[in-house]
Design a protein around this motif. Structure first.
Motif, mmCIF file in Angstrom:
data_model
loop_
_atom_site.group_PDB
_atom_site.id
_atom_site.type_symbol
_atom_site.label_atom_id
_atom_site.label_comp_id
_atom_site.label_asym_id
_atom_site.label_seq_id
_atom_site.Cartn_x
_atom_site.Cartn_y
_atom_site.Cartn_z
ATOM 1 N N ARG A 192 0.811 -1.186 0.102
ATOM 2 C CA ARG A 192 -0.052 0.063 0.031
ATOM 3 C C ARG A 192 0.669 1.368 -0.058
ATOM 4 N NH1 ARG A 192 -4.058 -1.086 3.747
ATOM 5 N NH2 ARG A 192 -5.195 -1.376 1.780
ATOM 6 N N LYS A 193 1.900 1.447 0.880
ATOM 7 C CA LYS A 193 2.792 2.542 0.811
ATOM 8 C C LYS A 193 3.335 2.753 -0.361
ATOM 9 C CE LYS A 193 4.418 3.395 5.612
ATOM 10 N NZ LYS A 193 5.389 2.559 6.662
ATOM 11 N N LYS A 194 3.847 1.632 -0.900
ATOM 12 C CA LYS A 194 4.854 1.670 -2.131
ATOM 13 C C LYS A 194 3.748 2.450 -3.267
ATOM 14 C CE LYS A 194 6.834 -1.876 -3.763
ATOM 15 N NZ LYS A 194 7.486 -3.241 -4.144
ATOM 16 N N LEU A 195 2.653 1.495 -3.469
ATOM 17 C CA LEU A 195 1.847 2.106 -4.375
ATOM 18 C C LEU A 195 1.382 3.874 -4.326
ATOM 19 C CD1 LEU A 195 -0.563 -0.919 -4.835
ATOM 20 C CD2 LEU A 195 1.026 -0.334 -6.393
ATOM 21 N N ARG A 196 0.986 4.261 -2.816
ATOM 22 C CA ARG A 196 0.524 5.416 -2.667
ATOM 23 C C ARG A 196 1.749 6.299 -3.060
ATOM 24 N NH1 ARG A 196 -1.843 5.895 3.069
ATOM 25 N NH2 ARG A 196 -3.349 4.603 2.140
ATOM 26 N N ASN A 197 2.773 6.221 -2.522
ATOM 27 C CA ASN A 197 4.048 7.209 -2.677
ATOM 28 C C ASN A 197 4.202 7.428 -4.280
ATOM 29 O OD1 ASN A 197 4.318 7.218 -0.179
ATOM 30 N ND2 ASN A 197 5.986 5.911 -0.026
ATOM 31 N N LYS A 198 4.119 6.299 -4.923
ATOM 32 C CA LYS A 198 4.348 6.403 -6.561
ATOM 33 C C LYS A 198 3.161 7.287 -7.099
ATOM 34 C CE LYS A 198 6.903 2.904 -8.984
ATOM 35 N NZ LYS A 198 6.948 1.744 -9.816
ATOM 36 N N MET A 220 -4.427 -8.145 -5.690
ATOM 37 C CA MET A 220 -4.029 -6.700 -5.526
ATOM 38 C C MET A 220 -4.915 -5.845 -5.986
ATOM 39 S SD MET A 220 -1.076 -6.238 -3.518
ATOM 40 C CE MET A 220 -0.096 -5.029 -4.515
ATOM 41 N N GLY A 221 -6.328 -6.274 -6.726
ATOM 42 C CA GLY A 221 -7.045 -5.390 -7.553
ATOM 43 C C GLY A 221 -7.509 -4.369 -6.709
ATOM 44 N N LYS A 222 -8.177 -4.336 -5.508
ATOM 45 C CA LYS A 222 -8.975 -3.593 -4.624
ATOM 46 C C LYS A 222 -7.728 -2.597 -4.302
ATOM 47 C CE LYS A 222 -13.271 -4.960 -3.009
ATOM 48 N NZ LYS A 222 -14.050 -5.895 -2.203
ATOM 49 N N LEU A 223 -6.742 -2.974 -3.826
ATOM 50 C CA LEU A 223 -5.744 -2.224 -3.311
ATOM 51 C C LEU A 223 -5.162 -0.934 -4.658
ATOM 52 C CD1 LEU A 223 -3.953 -1.791 -0.542
ATOM 53 C CD2 LEU A 223 -2.098 -3.170 -1.820
ATOM 54 N N THR A 224 -4.962 -1.840 -5.669
ATOM 55 C CA THR A 224 -4.469 -1.145 -6.797
ATOM 56 C C THR A 224 -5.429 0.211 -7.186
ATOM 57 O OG1 THR A 224 -3.557 -2.970 -7.781
ATOM 58 C CG2 THR A 224 -3.625 -1.413 -9.282
ATOM 59 N N TYR A 225 -6.680 -0.309 -6.995
ATOM 60 C CA TYR A 225 -7.571 0.687 -7.388
ATOM 61 C C TYR A 225 -7.661 2.034 -6.415
ATOM 62 C CZ TYR A 225 -11.932 3.239 -7.621
ATOM 63 O OH TYR A 225 -12.731 4.468 -8.043
ATOM 64 N N THR A 226 -7.579 1.560 -4.957
ATOM 65 C CA THR A 226 -7.835 2.598 -3.996
ATOM 66 C C THR A 226 -6.464 3.516 -4.136
ATOM 67 O OG1 THR A 226 -7.080 1.218 -2.316
ATOM 68 C CG2 THR A 226 -9.490 1.632 -2.358
ATOM 69 N N VAL A 241 -3.807 3.350 -6.666
ATOM 70 C CA VAL A 241 -3.343 3.890 -7.957
ATOM 71 C C VAL A 241 -4.335 4.460 -8.823
ATOM 72 C CG1 VAL A 241 -1.789 3.279 -9.731
ATOM 73 C CG2 VAL A 241 -1.683 2.044 -7.609
ATOM 74 N N ILE A 242 -5.460 3.647 -9.144
ATOM 75 C CA ILE A 242 -6.345 4.079 -10.275
ATOM 76 C C ILE A 242 -7.198 5.351 -9.627
ATOM 77 C CG2 ILE A 242 -8.245 3.422 -11.768
ATOM 78 C CD1 ILE A 242 -6.951 0.523 -11.422
ATOM 79 N N LYS A 243 -7.839 5.191 -8.541
ATOM 80 C CA LYS A 243 -8.618 6.335 -8.271
ATOM 81 C C LYS A 243 -7.861 7.755 -7.934
ATOM 82 C CE LYS A 243 -12.048 7.657 -5.037
ATOM 83 N NZ LYS A 243 -12.001 9.057 -5.274
ATOM 84 N N PRO A 244 -6.628 7.428 -7.366
ATOM 85 C CA PRO A 244 -5.798 8.951 -7.040
ATOM 86 C C PRO A 244 -5.629 9.302 -8.356
ATOM 87 C CG PRO A 244 -4.877 7.162 -5.983
ATOM 88 C CD PRO A 244 -6.145 6.498 -6.285
ATOM 89 N N MET A 245 -4.891 8.583 -9.226
ATOM 90 C CA MET A 245 -4.396 9.192 -10.500
ATOM 91 C C MET A 245 -5.548 9.760 -11.425
ATOM 92 S SD MET A 245 -1.138 6.788 -11.407
ATOM 93 C CE MET A 245 -0.897 7.307 -13.074
ATOM 94 N N PRO A 298 1.157 -1.098 -12.397
ATOM 95 C CA PRO A 298 -0.150 -0.419 -12.911
ATOM 96 C C PRO A 298 0.104 1.342 -13.202
ATOM 97 C CG PRO A 298 0.050 -1.081 -10.613
ATOM 98 C CD PRO A 298 1.175 -1.699 -11.685
ATOM 99 N N HIS A 299 1.172 1.863 -12.205
ATOM 100 C CA HIS A 299 1.241 3.266 -12.683
ATOM 101 C C HIS A 299 1.754 3.554 -13.892
ATOM 102 C CE1 HIS A 299 1.793 3.043 -8.158
ATOM 103 N NE2 HIS A 299 1.330 3.946 -8.148
ATOM 104 N N VAL A 300 2.605 3.000 -14.671
ATOM 105 C CA VAL A 300 3.173 3.112 -15.933
ATOM 106 C C VAL A 300 2.094 3.071 -16.986
ATOM 107 C CG1 VAL A 300 4.706 2.501 -17.782
ATOM 108 C CG2 VAL A 300 5.504 2.574 -15.313
ATOM 109 N N ALA A 301 1.213 2.058 -16.735
ATOM 110 C CA ALA A 301 0.086 1.458 -17.634
ATOM 111 C C ALA A 301 -0.986 2.662 -17.650
ATOM 112 C CB ALA A 301 -0.543 0.212 -17.376
ATOM 113 N N LEU A 302 -1.242 2.988 -16.414
ATOM 114 C CA LEU A 302 -2.555 4.105 -16.391
ATOM 115 C C LEU A 302 -2.253 5.546 -16.867
ATOM 116 C CD1 LEU A 302 -5.503 4.298 -15.360
ATOM 117 C CD2 LEU A 302 -4.563 4.983 -13.140
ATOM 118 N N GLU A 303 -0.793 5.677 -16.584
ATOM 119 C CA GLU A 303 -0.215 6.900 -17.311
ATOM 120 C C GLU A 303 -0.490 6.980 -18.778
ATOM 121 O OE1 GLU A 303 3.637 7.862 -15.384
ATOM 122 O OE2 GLU A 303 3.854 9.974 -16.785
ATOM 123 N N LYS A 304 -0.064 5.944 -19.222
ATOM 124 C CA LYS A 304 -0.181 5.728 -20.705
ATOM 125 C C LYS A 304 -1.549 5.905 -21.135
ATOM 126 C CE LYS A 304 4.370 3.809 -21.547
ATOM 127 N NZ LYS A 304 5.439 2.833 -22.147
#
Ligand SMILES: Nc1ncnc2c1ncn2[C@@H]1O[C@H](COP(=O)(O)OP(=O)(O)OP(=O)(O)O)[C@@H](O)[C@H]1O
Length: 409
Positions: free
Chosen positions: A47-53, A80-86, A88-92, A180-186
Motif C-alpha cells: 500500500r505504501k509503495k503504491l501510494r507514494n508512486k 491486489m485489485g482493490k488495493l491497486t484501485y484505491t 493507484v487508479i482512483k488517485p491518478m 499499474p502506474h506506468v500503464a495508467l499514465e499511458k
C-alpha cells in the motif's frame, strides 16, 4: 542452567511455531518474496509503495477523454485489485480530473455483462473501458463489448491495468512488467489505436457462436502450461506457479497429433528471415488458399501481440493492426525436440530469440483451422485457450478481423 534456558525448555513446543508465525507475518508485511495472495491486513508494505508512486504522478494539463469505466477483478493475480484501485487508479484519475465509474467484479461473467451494457449504451457515456486485471478478464470485456455489435457501432476502446498473474496484453501495449502506474499514465494520456481481433468459431458446433480474442490463442504446450497456472498450481501464488509450470511442461514434453490449415500472408522483406516459407507445407486438400501442416505438435499458438505473458515474447514480430497473426509451431517433422531443447526454446523466448531456431516455425496468416488430436502417450485431448481462458476443445476456425477493436495506449 540459566533462567533463559529453563524458559526455552519449558516452552519448546510453542516457541518454534510462534517464531515461524512471527517470521511469516514479517515476511508478509514487508517483503512477500513469493508474491502470494495476502489478506488486505498484510498488504501494508504494498500500500505504501503504491501510494507514494501515485503521489508523484503529474498529469498532463489538457486531456481529451473524461469518462472512464474501471472494472476491477479483486481476485486477479496476488489479490491486489482493490488495493491497486484505491492506491493507484482512483488517485491518478482524480489528479487528472477524469470522471470514472468503478465496478468490482463478483465472479466470472460479470465483466462481460457490464461491457455488454456499455456496448448497448445503457450505462451512460464511456470513453474507455479499463480492466484492472490479468489477460483473462480483458478477454471477457472484449467479448462483452463485441457480443451484439453492429457494423456502425462505435465502441469505446479497451485498456488494461496489470494486476493479474498473466499480463501479456499490458506487457505488449505499455512495456514488459510496466506495473499499474506506468500503464495508467499511458492510458490517461494515450489515444485509441486499432487492434486486430481473432474471431473463433466451431464449424461442428455453430451453437457456440463466435468467441473473440485480441491477444493469444494456444493449444499444446502453452495451454498445458496455462492450465497448470490457472488451475492445479493457482493456490501456490503467482510467482511460484510461474516458475513451476514451465518446469512441469518441459519435464512432461507432451506431443499432440493435429491438422493445421493456415492461409499465409506476405511478410515484410526485412522480417522474412524470422519466418518459414509457407511453401514448405503442401496445399490443403480442402482449401487451395491454405497450407496444411499434418503433424505432431509440441507447440502451437497464434499471437496477435508480441508478449504472451510471463515474460515470453512468443510472437515478437507481429503487429497489432496488420490484419494477420503469427503462428508459432514446434512439430515433429523437424525432429522430436528434446527436453533440453524445449528448455532452450522457453529461455530464448524471453527475448523473442527462439524464432531463429531451426526447429521453431513461425508463419503469418489471416485465417487458420485447427483439428486438435490426442497426446502421444496419454491420449489426452489437451486444452484450447484464448488469453489463458479455457475454451471448449474441438475443431476450430479462427479468422483475423482487421482493426475490429481499439486499445488505448
Ligand atoms: N471477483 C472475481 N472472482 C473470481 N474470479 C473472477 C472475478 N472477477 C473476474 N473473475 C474471473 O477470473 C478470471 C481470471 O481473471 P484475470 O485474468 O483478471 O486474473 P489472473 O489471476 O491474472 O488470471 P490469468 O491467470 O488469466 O492472468 C477471468 O476468467 C475472470 O472472469
Amino acid at each position: 542452567m540459566s533462567y533463559n534456558d529453563d524458559f526455552i525448555q519449558d516452552h519448546a513446543g510453542i516457541l518454534g511455531p510462534a517464531a515461524l508465525m512471527v517470521a511469516l507475518i514479517l515476511t508478509g508485511l514487508f517483503i512477500n518474496p513469493l508474491n502470494v495472495p495476502l489478506p488486505s491486513f498484510f498488504q501494508v508494505h504494498d500500500r505504501k509503495k503504491l501510494r507514494n508512486k501515485s503521489k508523484a504522478y503529474n498529469p498532463p494539463k489538457s486531456l481529451k477523454y473524461k469518462n472512464f469505466l474501471v472494472l476491477v477483478n479483486p481476485n486477479a493475480g496476488a489479490g491486489m485489485g482493490k488495493l491497486t484501485y484505491t492506491e493507484v487508479i482512483k488517485p491518478m484519475l482524480d489528479k487528472a480530473k477524469m470522471g470514472h465509474e468503478v465496478v468490482f467484479t463478483e465472479g466470472p461473467g460479470h465483466a462481460s455483462q457490464v461491457c455488454r451494457e456499455v456496448a448497448e449504451g445503457s450505462r451512460g457515456p464511456c470513453d474507455c473501458v479499463i480492466s484492472a486485471s490479468g489477460d483473462g478478464m480483458l478477454h471477457e470485456c472484449l467479448n462483452g463489448l463485441l457480443a451484439n455489435v453492429g457494423a456502425d457501432d462505435k465502441l469505446p476502446p479497451l485498456a488494461v491495468v496489470p494486476v493479474g498473474s498473466g499480463n501479456g496484453v499490458a506487457d505488449s501495449l505499455y512495456g514488459r512488467k510496466c506495473g499499474p502506474h506506468v500503464a495508467l499514465e499511458k492510458i490517461i494520456s494515450g489515444k485509441p489505436s486499432d487492434v486486430d481481433v481473432m474471431a473463433m468459431t466451431y464449424p461442428n458446433k455453430p451453437e457456440l457462436g463466435v468467441i473473440y480474442d485480441l491477444h493469444f490463442f494456444c493449444w499444446a504446450v502453452f495451454s498445458d502450461h496455462d492450465f497448470l497456472t490457472e488451475n492445479t498450481l493457482r493456490w501456490i501464488g503467482p510467482m511460484l506457479k510461474m516458475v513451476l509450470a514451465p518446469a512441469i511442461v518441459i519435464a512432461r514434453m507432451t506431443w499432440y497429433s493435429g491438422v493445421l490449415d493456415f492461409a499465409p500472408v506476405e511478410v515484410d522483406k526485412d522480417l522474412k528471415k524470422h519466418y518459414k516459407d509457407p511453401k514448405s507445407w503442401p496445399e490443403s486438400p480442402d482449401d487451395k488458399t491454405m497450407r496444411r501442416c499434418d503433424d505432431w505438435f509440441w507447440c502451437m499458438a497464434a499471437g496477435n501481440l508480441k508478449e504472451a505473458g510471463g515474460d515470453l515474447a512468443a510472437t515478437p514480430h507481429v503487429r497489432q493492426d496488420e490484419g494477420a497473426v503469427d503462428i508459432l509451431m514446434v512439430t515433429k517433422s523437424r525432429g522430436w525436440v528434446s527436453r533440453f531443447r524445449g528448455l532452450m526454446i522457453f529461455l530464448q523466448a524471453e527475448n523473442g530469440e527462439h524464432t531463429d531456431f531451426d526447429d521453431v516455425q513461425i508463419v503469418k496468416c489471416n485465417r487458420f483451422r485447427l483439428k486438435p488430436g490426442r497426446s502421444r502417450f496419454r491420449n489426452s485431448p489437451g486444452h484450447l485457450q484464448l488469453s489463458g481462458q479455457e475454451q471448449e476443445n474441438g475443431e476450430v476456425v479462427v479468422e483475423v478481423r482487421s482493426g475490429m477493436m481499439r486499445v488505448m495506449k
